[in-house]
Design a protein around this motif. Structure first.
Motif, PDB file in Angstrom:
ATOM      1  N   ARG A 136       0.796  -1.188  -0.002  1.00 60.28           N
ATOM      2  CA  ARG A 136      -0.077   0.189  -0.056  1.00 60.28           C
ATOM      3  C   ARG A 136       0.706   1.425   0.094  1.00 60.28           C
ATOM      4  O   ARG A 136       0.541   2.076  -0.560  1.00 60.28           O
ATOM      5  N   PHE A 137       2.077   1.257   0.825  1.00 59.54           N
ATOM      6  CA  PHE A 137       2.794   2.311   0.957  1.00 59.54           C
ATOM      7  C   PHE A 137       3.597   2.648  -0.438  1.00 59.54           C
ATOM      8  O   PHE A 137       3.475   3.762  -1.199  1.00 59.54           O
ATOM      9  N   TYR A 138       3.961   1.715  -1.167  1.00 62.36           N
ATOM     10  CA  TYR A 138       4.412   1.546  -2.392  1.00 62.36           C
ATOM     11  C   TYR A 138       3.622   2.209  -3.617  1.00 62.36           C
ATOM     12  O   TYR A 138       3.797   2.893  -4.396  1.00 62.36           O
ATOM     13  N   THR A 139       2.381   1.748  -3.393  1.00 64.31           N
ATOM     14  CA  THR A 139       1.401   2.055  -4.664  1.00 64.31           C
ATOM     15  C   THR A 139       0.954   3.659  -4.213  1.00 64.31           C
ATOM     16  O   THR A 139       0.906   4.382  -5.285  1.00 64.31           O
ATOM     17  N   ARG A 140       0.791   4.169  -3.031  1.00 63.47           N
ATOM     18  CA  ARG A 140       0.786   5.642  -2.689  1.00 63.47           C
ATOM     19  C   ARG A 140       1.745   6.613  -3.128  1.00 63.47           C
ATOM     20  O   ARG A 140       1.609   7.544  -3.769  1.00 63.47           O
ATOM     21  N   VAL A 141       3.073   6.114  -2.997  1.00 63.99           N
ATOM     22  CA  VAL A 141       4.069   6.885  -3.346  1.00 63.99           C
ATOM     23  C   VAL A 141       4.399   6.912  -4.754  1.00 63.99           C
ATOM     24  O   VAL A 141       4.716   7.852  -5.426  1.00 63.99           O
ATOM     25  N   THR A 142       4.313   5.477  -5.336  1.00 63.60           N
ATOM     26  CA  THR A 142       4.826   5.899  -6.834  1.00 63.60           C
ATOM     27  C   THR A 142       3.405   5.671  -7.768  1.00 63.60           C
ATOM     28  O   THR A 142       3.606   6.030  -9.009  1.00 63.60           O
ATOM     29  N   GLY A 143       2.317   5.527  -7.246  1.00 63.70           N
ATOM     30  CA  GLY A 143       1.057   5.376  -8.172  1.00 63.70           C
ATOM     31  C   GLY A 143       0.963   4.092  -8.835  1.00 63.70           C
ATOM     32  O   GLY A 143       0.003   3.903  -9.662  1.00 63.70           O
ATOM     33  N   ALA A 144       1.801   3.241  -8.616  1.00 64.00           N
ATOM     34  CA  ALA A 144       1.846   1.817  -9.508  1.00 64.00           C
ATOM     35  C   ALA A 144       2.027   0.619  -8.477  1.00 64.00           C
ATOM     36  O   ALA A 144       2.352   0.786  -7.314  1.00 64.00           O
ATOM     37  N   SER A 145       1.437  -0.573  -8.925  1.00 55.60           N
ATOM     38  CA  SER A 145       1.289  -1.559  -7.938  1.00 55.60           C
ATOM     39  C   SER A 145       2.611  -2.138  -7.975  1.00 55.60           C
ATOM     40  O   SER A 145       3.049  -2.349  -9.177  1.00 55.60           O
ATOM     41  N   PRO A 146       3.059  -2.818  -6.873  1.00 53.14           N
ATOM     42  CA  PRO A 146       4.287  -3.522  -7.055  1.00 53.14           C
ATOM     43  C   PRO A 146       4.013  -4.802  -7.650  1.00 53.14           C
ATOM     44  O   PRO A 146       3.148  -5.538  -7.558  1.00 53.14           O
ATOM     45  N   THR A 147       5.179  -5.165  -8.426  1.00 52.62           N
ATOM     46  CA  THR A 147       5.257  -6.457  -9.279  1.00 52.62           C
ATOM     47  C   THR A 147       6.380  -7.384  -8.683  1.00 52.62           C
ATOM     48  O   THR A 147       6.427  -8.580  -9.333  1.00 52.62           O
ATOM     49  N   GLY A 148       6.886  -7.150  -7.740  1.00 52.71           N
ATOM     50  CA  GLY A 148       7.978  -8.108  -7.178  1.00 52.71           C
ATOM     51  C   GLY A 148       8.697  -7.428  -5.979  1.00 52.71           C
ATOM     52  O   GLY A 148       7.802  -6.908  -5.347  1.00 52.71           O
ATOM     53  N   VAL A 149       9.898  -7.742  -5.612  1.00 56.25           N
ATOM     54  CA  VAL A 149      10.622  -6.953  -4.620  1.00 56.25           C
ATOM     55  C   VAL A 149      10.772  -5.723  -4.777  1.00 56.25           C
ATOM     56  O   VAL A 149      11.183  -5.274  -6.060  1.00 56.25           O
ATOM     57  N   THR A 150      10.648  -4.798  -3.788  1.00 63.05           N
ATOM     58  CA  THR A 150      10.622  -3.342  -4.019  1.00 63.05           C
ATOM     59  C   THR A 150      11.649  -2.885  -2.937  1.00 63.05           C
ATOM     60  O   THR A 150      12.144  -3.484  -2.228  1.00 63.05           O
ATOM     61  N   PRO A 151      12.074  -1.593  -3.191  1.00 61.11           N
ATOM     62  CA  PRO A 151      13.377  -1.190  -2.177  1.00 61.11           C
ATOM     63  C   PRO A 151      12.760  -1.103  -1.052  1.00 61.11           C
ATOM     64  O   PRO A 151      13.611  -1.228  -0.084  1.00 61.11           O
ATOM     65  N   LEU A 152      11.577  -1.287  -0.502  1.00 61.88           N
ATOM     66  CA  LEU A 152      11.059  -1.277   0.679  1.00 61.88           C
ATOM     67  C   LEU A 152      11.401  -2.468   1.528  1.00 61.88           C
ATOM     68  O   LEU A 152      11.871  -2.651   2.542  1.00 61.88           O
ATOM     69  N   GLU A 153      11.077  -3.659   0.894  1.00 64.06           N
ATOM     70  CA  GLU A 153      11.659  -4.822   1.404  1.00 64.06           C
ATOM     71  C   GLU A 153      13.089  -4.963   1.702  1.00 64.06           C
ATOM     72  O   GLU A 153      13.675  -5.489   2.641  1.00 64.06           O
ATOM     73  N   VAL A 154      13.968  -4.370   0.441  1.00 68.35           N
ATOM     74  CA  VAL A 154      15.439  -4.620   0.858  1.00 68.35           C
ATOM     75  C   VAL A 154      15.895  -3.636   1.885  1.00 68.35           C
ATOM     76  O   VAL A 154      16.619  -4.219   2.572  1.00 68.35           O
ATOM     77  N   SER A 155      15.126  -2.615   2.010  1.00 67.60           N
ATOM     78  CA  SER A 155      15.595  -1.504   3.101  1.00 67.60           C
ATOM     79  C   SER A 155      15.298  -2.371   4.524  1.00 67.60           C
ATOM     80  O   SER A 155      16.072  -2.062   5.347  1.00 67.60           O
ATOM     81  N   PHE A 156      14.119  -2.892   4.432  1.00 71.01           N
ATOM     82  CA  PHE A 156      13.742  -3.547   5.711  1.00 71.01           C
ATOM     83  C   PHE A 156      14.609  -4.575   6.262  1.00 71.01           C
ATOM     84  O   PHE A 156      15.069  -4.675   7.352  1.00 71.01           O
ATOM     85  N   CYS A 157      15.023  -5.532   5.394  1.00 70.94           N
ATOM     86  CA  CYS A 157      15.923  -6.712   5.583  1.00 70.94           C
ATOM     87  C   CYS A 157      17.231  -6.042   5.871  1.00 70.94           C
ATOM     88  O   CYS A 157      17.812  -6.713   7.149  1.00 70.94           O
ATOM     89  N   ILE A 158      17.654  -5.090   5.201  1.00 67.87           N
ATOM     90  CA  ILE A 158      19.260  -4.522   5.443  1.00 67.87           C
ATOM     91  C   ILE A 158      19.100  -3.766   7.049  1.00 67.87           C
ATOM     92  O   ILE A 158      19.764  -4.052   7.894  1.00 67.87           O
TER      93      ILE A 158
END
Length: 213
Positions: A136-158
């Motif tokens: 939901r956060f990715y969609t609100r910021v970019t206006g597009a639905s996520p199609t795979g791993v996004t920078p949010l998941e990568v940043s969260f793991c790191i």
């Protein structure tokens, strides 16, 4: 120098920070004596000297008996009364942090707490659906639905891995700082609780070794 008939009162905090490598009694203790000359000379007695630039060698633990023994070497008949803890810690910091650095650290912590609190509230409302919150956060910021791993998941793991290492003060087998880790602190507290329990139990049962009344 005997100190006969005089009394010296020592008051030491459990933790002191010094900015000079050579530590004197006056740097870590407050003194009061019936003889001003004795008090002045005791304040100037050297108790330790920090050597090297290794951060691991910037903390030293002392027993107050060490100070009393040193004072008695010069004033064997001086009565010394300790008004502080039996053991104390001295930390050496050559260059204290500037005010701007402290303000910057506080600002960073406030920002992390703000966004961390917001993320916690959102995941709690979504019944801990972290993936759905990210989508939901990715969609609100970019206006597009996520199609795979996004920078949010990568940043969260790191961020999760870095946060764990910082919290536990360890990277592999090496400590990040010389401060005790949360596990070490918990173990020391547990040992103190066990010792206190032994002491209280023995005292109640009359099994402790004490002087006669």
């Amino acid at each position: 120098m005997s100190g006969t008939g005089h009394t010296l009162y020592l008051k030491l905090p459990q933790n002191s920070i010094v900015s000079e490598r050579t530590v004197r009694i006056g740097d870590v203790a407050k003194l009061e004596c019936t003889d001003a000359g004795i008090r002045r000379k005791v304040r100037q007695m050297e108790i330790y000297h920090f050597e090297g630039d290794d951060r691991r060698n910037r903390t030293q633990v002392f027993s107050v008996l060490y100070l009393i023994k040193m004072i008695h070497a010069s004033y064997p008949d001086l009565e010394i009364v300790n008004l502080g803890p039996p053991d104390f810690v001295v930390r050496y910091e050559h260059s204290p942090e500037k005010k701007a650095v402290q303000v910057l650290k506080v600002a960073v912590v406030c920002i992390v707490l703000f966004f961390g609190g917001a993320f916690t509230i959102m995941t709690f409302i979504q019944d801990v659906a972290v993936g759905e919150v990210f989508d939901r956060f990715y969609t609100r910021v970019t206006g597009a639905s996520p199609t795979g791993v996004t920078p949010l998941e990568v940043s969260f793991c790191i961020g999760l891995a870095v946060g764990i290492m910082i919290f536990y003060n360890h990277v592999g087998r090496k400590k990040i700082t010389d401060d005790p880790t949360p596990i070490q602190t918990a173990m020391r507290k547990y040992e103190q609780d066990v010792d206190n329990a032994y002491i209280e139990t023995s005292s109640r049962k009359g099994k402790n070794i004490d002087v006669d009344n």
